[in-house]
Motif scaffolding. Structure first.
Motif, PDB file in Angstrom:
ATOM      1  N   ALA A   3      55.888  50.756  35.516  1.00  0.00           N
ATOM      2  CA  ALA A   3      55.963  50.217  36.444  1.00  0.00           C
ATOM      3  C   ALA A   3      56.574  48.525  36.855  1.00  0.00           C
ATOM      4  N   VAL A   4      55.120  48.375  36.171  1.00  0.00           N
ATOM      5  CA  VAL A   4      55.732  46.796  36.201  1.00  0.00           C
ATOM      6  C   VAL A   4      56.022  46.472  35.152  1.00  0.00           C
ATOM      7  N   GLU A  76      49.251  42.078  36.464  1.00  0.00           N
ATOM      8  CA  GLU A  76      50.019  43.131  37.514  1.00  0.00           C
ATOM      9  C   GLU A  76      50.115  44.472  36.939  1.00  0.00           C
ATOM     10  N   ALA A  77      49.841  43.897  35.498  1.00  0.00           N
ATOM     11  CA  ALA A  77      50.067  45.382  34.160  1.00  0.00           C
ATOM     12  C   ALA A  77      48.823  45.399  33.697  1.00  0.00           C
ATOM     13  N   VAL A  80      47.697  48.032  36.482  1.00  0.00           N
ATOM     14  CA  VAL A  80      47.983  49.820  36.416  1.00  0.00           C
ATOM     15  C   VAL A  80      47.389  49.700  35.223  1.00  0.00           C
ATOM     16  N   TRP A  81      46.735  48.819  33.777  1.00  0.00           N
ATOM     17  CA  TRP A  81      46.633  50.022  32.309  1.00  0.00           C
ATOM     18  C   TRP A  81      45.113  50.771  33.047  1.00  0.00           C
TER      19      TRP A  81
END
Length: 124
Positions: A3-4, A76-77, A80-81
Motif C-alpha cells: 500500500a505504501v 506511512e509504512a 501499515v506495519w
C-alpha cells in the motif's frame, strides 16, 4: 507493505537507515549482509529518493542517510506495519505471537555465532 510502495525488506532497510547515518560497510555489518548486497538493496530506495549517500571521511567511504521523503515514507509504512501486526495478533492470538517472537529471538541468538563465523570466513 504494498500500500505504501515498499517491500518488507525495503521497510526494514529504511528503518535501519533511519536510526542514524552510517558508512555502507558498517550498515552491512549491522544487518549481517555483504556490502554488495546492501548496495544493490539500497539502489531502489535511492532511486525513489528515500535514502542518499554522501562521501565519508575517506574518499572510498559512502555514508548512507535517510532523506526527508524517506522519513515520510517510513512513517506511512509504519502505520501499515502496525495494522498488519494487529491483524496478525487478532488472527493467531497474543500468546502465540509472543511465543513466536521468543522462538525467533532464541534462534537468532543461536545462529549469530555461525553467521559471524561465516562472515569472517568469506569477507567481501
Amino acid at each position: 507493505m504494498a500500500a505504501v510502495g515498499l517491500k518488507t525488506t525495503q521497510y526494514s532497510l529504511l528503518a535501519n537507515v533511519a536510526r542514524g547515518a552510517l558508512p555502507v560497510a558498517e550498515l552491512a555489518e549491522r544487518l549481517g549482509m555483504e556490502r554488495t548486497t546492501l548496495t544493490r538493496n539500497l539502489k531502489p530506495l535511492a532511486d525513489a529518493g528515500w535514502v542518499a549517500t554522501r562521501p565519508g571521511a575517506d574518499s572510498r567511504q559512502r555514508i548512507v542517510t535517510i532523506t526527508e521523503s524517506g522519513q515520510v515514507k517510513l512513517g506511512e509504512a509504519y502505520l501499515v506495519w502496525c495494522g498488519a501486526q494487529q491483524a496478525f495478533e487478532q488472527l493467531v492470538g497474543r500468546d502465540a505471537v509472543r511465543a513466536l517472537h521468543t522462538q525467533l529471538e532464541t534462534t537468532l541468538v543461536q545462529l549469530t555465532p555461525l553467521i559471524e563465523d561465516l562472515n569472517h570466513a568469506h569477507p567481501d
